[in-house]
Scaffold this motif. Sequence first.
Motif, PDB file in Angstrom:
ATOM      1  N   ASN A  60      18.238 -29.151  -5.369  1.00 26.01           N
ATOM      2  CA  ASN A  60      18.726 -30.530  -5.210  1.00 26.01           C
ATOM      3  C   ASN A  60      18.640 -30.985  -3.762  1.00 26.01           C
ATOM      4  OD1 ASN A  60      19.263 -30.617  -7.884  1.00 26.01           O
ATOM      5  ND2 ASN A  60      21.462 -30.262  -7.705  1.00 26.01           N
ATOM      6  N   ASN A  61      18.976 -30.077  -2.838  1.00 28.37           N
ATOM      7  CA  ASN A  61      18.883 -30.446  -1.417  1.00 28.37           C
ATOM      8  C   ASN A  61      17.439 -30.734  -1.033  1.00 28.37           C
ATOM      9  OD1 ASN A  61      21.545 -30.354  -0.776  1.00 28.37           O
ATOM     10  ND2 ASN A  61      21.511 -28.338   0.179  1.00 28.37           N
ATOM     11  N   ALA A  62      16.519 -29.889  -1.541  1.00 32.57           N
ATOM     12  CA  ALA A  62      15.101 -30.086  -1.200  1.00 32.57           C
ATOM     13  C   ALA A  62      14.664 -31.476  -1.657  1.00 32.57           C
ATOM     14  CB  ALA A  62      14.252 -28.999  -1.862  1.00 32.57           C
ATOM     15  N   ILE A  63      15.107 -31.872  -2.853  1.00 30.60           N
ATOM     16  CA  ILE A  63      14.732 -33.202  -3.360  1.00 30.60           C
ATOM     17  C   ILE A  63      15.380 -34.288  -2.491  1.00 30.60           C
ATOM     18  CG2 ILE A  63      14.920 -34.788  -5.322  1.00 30.60           C
ATOM     19  CD1 ILE A  63      15.035 -32.309  -7.156  1.00 30.60           C
ATOM     20  N   LYS A  64      16.677 -34.076  -2.211  1.00 30.25           N
ATOM     21  CA  LYS A  64      17.453 -35.091  -1.497  1.00 30.25           C
ATOM     22  C   LYS A  64      16.930 -35.322  -0.078  1.00 30.25           C
ATOM     23  CE  LYS A  64      21.871 -34.078  -0.733  1.00 30.25           C
ATOM     24  NZ  LYS A  64      23.283 -33.861  -1.106  1.00 30.25           N
ATOM     25  N   PHE A  65      16.592 -34.239   0.620  1.00 23.93           N
ATOM     26  CA  PHE A  65      16.231 -34.383   2.036  1.00 23.93           C
ATOM     27  C   PHE A  65      14.711 -34.484   2.254  1.00 23.93           C
ATOM     28  CE2 PHE A  65      20.481 -32.508   2.069  1.00 23.93           C
ATOM     29  CZ  PHE A  65      21.132 -33.465   2.837  1.00 23.93           C
ATOM     30  N   SER A  95      11.157 -24.328  -0.436  1.00 25.30           N
ATOM     31  CA  SER A  95      10.641 -25.004   0.768  1.00 25.30           C
ATOM     32  C   SER A  95      10.418 -26.472   0.478  1.00 25.30           C
ATOM     33  CB  SER A  95       9.281 -24.439   1.159  1.00 25.30           C
ATOM     34  OG  SER A  95       9.386 -23.080   1.392  1.00 25.30           O
ATOM     35  N   ASP A  96      10.566 -27.282   1.497  1.00 25.85           N
ATOM     36  CA  ASP A  96      10.268 -28.704   1.297  1.00 25.85           C
ATOM     37  C   ASP A  96       9.569 -29.266   2.516  1.00 25.85           C
ATOM     38  OD1 ASP A  96      12.223 -29.909   3.243  1.00 25.85           O
ATOM     39  OD2 ASP A  96      13.671 -28.900   1.946  1.00 25.85           O
ATOM     40  N   SER A  97       8.963 -30.456   2.349  1.00 29.70           N
ATOM     41  CA  SER A  97       8.270 -31.097   3.471  1.00 29.70           C
ATOM     42  C   SER A  97       9.151 -32.234   4.000  1.00 29.70           C
ATOM     43  CB  SER A  97       6.926 -31.647   2.991  1.00 29.70           C
ATOM     44  OG  SER A  97       7.163 -32.604   1.969  1.00 29.70           O
ATOM     45  N   TYR A  99      30.185 -29.025   6.290  1.00 29.20           N
ATOM     46  CA  TYR A  99      29.338 -29.322   7.453  1.00 29.20           C
ATOM     47  C   TYR A  99      28.088 -30.084   7.024  1.00 29.20           C
ATOM     48  CZ  TYR A  99      27.022 -29.163  11.837  1.00 29.20           C
ATOM     49  OH  TYR A  99      26.413 -29.569  12.997  1.00 29.20           O
ATOM     50  N   GLN A 100      27.809 -31.168   7.725  1.00 32.41           N
ATOM     51  CA  GLN A 100      26.593 -31.920   7.458  1.00 32.41           C
ATOM     52  C   GLN A 100      25.936 -32.254   8.783  1.00 32.41           C
ATOM     53  OE1 GLN A 100      28.627 -35.012   5.160  1.00 32.41           O
ATOM     54  NE2 GLN A 100      27.659 -34.175   3.329  1.00 32.41           N
ATOM     55  N   VAL A 101      24.583 -32.247   8.790  1.00 26.49           N
ATOM     56  CA  VAL A 101      23.888 -32.508  10.055  1.00 26.49           C
ATOM     57  C   VAL A 101      24.103 -33.965  10.485  1.00 26.49           C
ATOM     58  CG1 VAL A 101      21.623 -32.600  11.165  1.00 26.49           C
ATOM     59  CG2 VAL A 101      22.191 -30.696   9.625  1.00 26.49           C
ATOM     60  N   GLU A 102      23.976 -34.880   9.536  1.00 28.09           N
ATOM     61  CA  GLU A 102      24.167 -36.287   9.887  1.00 28.09           C
ATOM     62  C   GLU A 102      25.647 -36.570  10.083  1.00 28.09           C
ATOM     63  OE1 GLU A 102      21.111 -38.974   7.375  1.00 28.09           O
ATOM     64  OE2 GLU A 102      22.502 -37.800   6.219  1.00 28.09           O
ATOM     65  N   GLY A 107      26.612 -36.715  -0.623  1.00 26.13           N
ATOM     66  CA  GLY A 107      26.967 -35.297  -0.670  1.00 26.13           C
ATOM     67  C   GLY A 107      28.239 -35.061   0.105  1.00 26.13           C
ATOM     68  N   MET A 108      28.784 -33.859  -0.067  1.00 27.12           N
ATOM     69  CA  MET A 108      30.058 -33.573   0.593  1.00 27.12           C
ATOM     70  C   MET A 108      29.969 -32.409   1.564  1.00 27.12           C
ATOM     71  SD  MET A 108      33.097 -34.296  -1.963  1.00 27.12           S
ATOM     72  CE  MET A 108      32.801 -32.893  -2.952  1.00 27.12           C
ATOM     73  N   GLY A 109      28.789 -31.854   1.714  1.00 30.26           N
ATOM     74  CA  GLY A 109      28.660 -30.710   2.624  1.00 30.26           C
ATOM     75  C   GLY A 109      29.213 -29.430   2.027  1.00 30.26           C
ATOM     76  N   LEU A 110      29.175 -29.327   0.709  1.00 30.65           N
ATOM     77  CA  LEU A 110      29.731 -28.125   0.069  1.00 30.65           C
ATOM     78  C   LEU A 110      28.652 -27.237  -0.557  1.00 30.65           C
ATOM     79  CD1 LEU A 110      32.917 -29.437  -1.762  1.00 30.65           C
ATOM     80  CD2 LEU A 110      32.799 -27.777   0.077  1.00 30.65           C
ATOM     81  N   GLY A 111      27.509 -27.854  -0.899  1.00 29.97           N
ATOM     82  CA  GLY A 111      26.483 -27.140  -1.683  1.00 29.97           C
ATOM     83  C   GLY A 111      26.052 -25.819  -1.061  1.00 29.97           C
ATOM     84  N   LEU A 112      25.713 -25.831   0.243  1.00 33.48           N
ATOM     85  CA  LEU A 112      25.213 -24.601   0.871  1.00 33.48           C
ATOM     86  C   LEU A 112      26.333 -23.585   1.083  1.00 33.48           C
ATOM     87  CD1 LEU A 112      22.669 -25.911   3.531  1.00 33.48           C
ATOM     88  CD2 LEU A 112      22.194 -24.831   1.334  1.00 33.48           C
ATOM     89  N   ALA A 113      27.542 -24.092   1.393  1.00 37.73           N
ATOM     90  CA  ALA A 113      28.673 -23.166   1.583  1.00 37.73           C
ATOM     91  C   ALA A 113      28.933 -22.425   0.272  1.00 37.73           C
ATOM     92  CB  ALA A 113      29.910 -23.926   2.024  1.00 37.73           C
TER      93      ALA A 113
HETATM   94  P1  ADP Z   1      25.345 -31.831   1.178  1.00 37.05           P
HETATM   95  O1  ADP Z   1      23.916 -31.726   0.777  1.00 37.05           O
HETATM   96  O2  ADP Z   1      26.251 -32.176   0.039  1.00 37.05           O
HETATM   97  O3  ADP Z   1      25.589 -32.643   2.390  1.00 37.05           O
HETATM   98  P2  ADP Z   1      25.068 -28.986   1.696  1.00 37.05           P
HETATM   99  O4  ADP Z   1      26.103 -27.971   2.006  1.00 37.05           O
HETATM  100  O5  ADP Z   1      24.200 -28.751   0.525  1.00 37.05           O
HETATM  101  O6  ADP Z   1      25.833 -30.357   1.582  1.00 37.05           O
HETATM  102  O7  ADP Z   1      24.172 -29.126   2.981  1.00 37.05           O
HETATM  103  C1  ADP Z   1      24.771 -29.267   4.243  1.00 37.05           C
HETATM  104  C2  ADP Z   1      23.861 -30.039   5.180  1.00 37.05           C
HETATM  105  O8  ADP Z   1      22.702 -29.248   5.480  1.00 37.05           O
HETATM  106  C3  ADP Z   1      23.318 -31.309   4.591  1.00 37.05           C
HETATM  107  O9  ADP Z   1      24.220 -32.385   4.745  1.00 37.05           O
HETATM  108  C4  ADP Z   1      22.071 -31.510   5.438  1.00 37.05           C
HETATM  109  O10 ADP Z   1      22.417 -32.073   6.684  1.00 37.05           O
HETATM  110  C5  ADP Z   1      21.566 -30.108   5.657  1.00 37.05           C
HETATM  111  N1  ADP Z   1      20.552 -29.710   4.673  1.00 37.05           N
HETATM  112  C6  ADP Z   1      20.725 -28.940   3.568  1.00 37.05           C
HETATM  113  N2  ADP Z   1      19.562 -28.742   2.917  1.00 37.05           N
HETATM  114  C7  ADP Z   1      18.626 -29.415   3.614  1.00 37.05           C
HETATM  115  C8  ADP Z   1      17.200 -29.604   3.472  1.00 37.05           C
HETATM  116  N3  ADP Z   1      16.512 -29.058   2.459  1.00 37.05           N
HETATM  117  N4  ADP Z   1      16.567 -30.342   4.407  1.00 37.05           N
HETATM  118  C9  ADP Z   1      17.240 -30.895   5.436  1.00 37.05           C
HETATM  119  N5  ADP Z   1      18.563 -30.753   5.634  1.00 37.05           N
HETATM  120  C10 ADP Z   1      19.257 -30.025   4.741  1.00 37.05           C
END
Ligand code: ADP
Length: 415
Positions: free
Chosen positions: A313-318, A341-343, A360-363, A372-378
């Motif tokens: 889902n993250n790969a699609i989203k970002f 992997s994504d481009s 945690y989110q980069v933006e 998103g809520m920054g929970l998926g990767l955690a």
């Molecule tokens: P969410 O996607 O809900 O914000 P995640 O925990 O899944 O939370 O991801 C945390 C942050 O990591 C995202 O907000 C994004 O900034 C960065 N991130 C995760 N996956 C990707 C990706 N495939 N490409 C770019 N940034 C990503």
Amino acid sequence: MINSIVPNVDAVRLARMVEVSRELSSTNDLDTLLKLIISEAAALTNAESASILLLDRHTRELRFKATSGEMSPEMADTPVPLNNSIAGAVLQSNEPMIIHDVSRDPRWNSQVDQAINFRTGSILGVPMHDDARPVGVLESINKQSGAFTDEDVNILGILADLAGVAVERARLIEELRRANQQLAELDRLKSDFIALASHELRTPLSIILGYVSFLRDEASPEMAKQLDSVLRAAVRLRSLMQDMFNLKYVDAGEATLNAADFDMVDLVRDLIAQRDETAFAKQQTVNLQLPAEPLPVLADRGMIEVVVSNLFNNAIKFTPEGGRIDVTLERRDGELWLCVSDSGIGIPEDQLERIFNRFYQVEPHLRRHHEGMGLGLAIAKELVELHQGRIWAKSRVGEGSHFFVALPLHTGHAS
Ligand code: ADP
């Protein structure tokens, strides 16, 4: 004075002091420490009893914290003022003090004696500090034979110095332990709230989704377009709530781990097939590279599905429209490696670790373009680690990202 010290008695006392110092530095429980100090104070000064009064940092009063024998509640509750008390005078003058007969001292307060049915005759009091800060007073009470000597003053002074540091250390440890407990409790409350909220919101949301889908099928083309927007928003909401709900899954940890033997190749193929609609809607190309042979794992299938979906889902989203997503699975040194992997937009190097922290989110939150809520990767990280696996990312800003998961392969017999 030195001449009056019997050499072998002094040596015995010093040897005991070394032993006591060792015991003090290895004891962190405040009550045990206080009991040890008073029993040693009485023994080392040959006194009938001993007590410790500690300074209350807020009220600036002294309070009995320990005494030989049982401490009555009256004694523990009676504050000893700094002015007009013997212990207060010791603390304020920062000097040891011998009172040979307390009944002749106007600062003596017989209230405690009466409450515990004891008769105090003589007192040797020494100040206790931690560094230069006064923390309390150590008292030896009723010299068994004769009067308190200079040697008693010295030995009790040394004990008080060691005790002051040990007591403060024990107090700090106790405070830390309490603060930790409070944090753990807050964390539990937060997790419970998140789980409860996501659970309670699920039912009304399902009703909304059901009715909107029904209405959409019946609606005119114009209305159907608008209902599609409602449907999309409701699906988005469901996925946010799913993240919140998965958190509960993680917090319960191993207790909920329901391990079974299954083929990862199957799982990834099925899951990506179910989810690539969203990628298709963004005109993204999804490439699957799976081995021909099965890759068996002993794991909780539901948890591993959460991991793979979160990464996909993250790969699609970002990744912008028209981008590319590669999902590969391979066997490497007795492990299974999954790479998504994504481009897409990529991740700054210094944030590659932090993105796995909860929320945690980069933006920055207020300037976010992605939901998103920054929970998926955690969640993914905690679930992977629950399976003795590893998860990490490699990326360059503007050039896309690679997320890797390594899991132990199930060989069918204990390794
Ligand atoms: P969410 O996607 O809900 O914000 P995640 O925990 O899944 O939370 O991801 C945390 C942050 O990591 C995202 O907000 C994004 O900034 C960065 N991130 C995760 N996956 C990707 C990706 N495939 N490409 C770019 N940034 C990503």
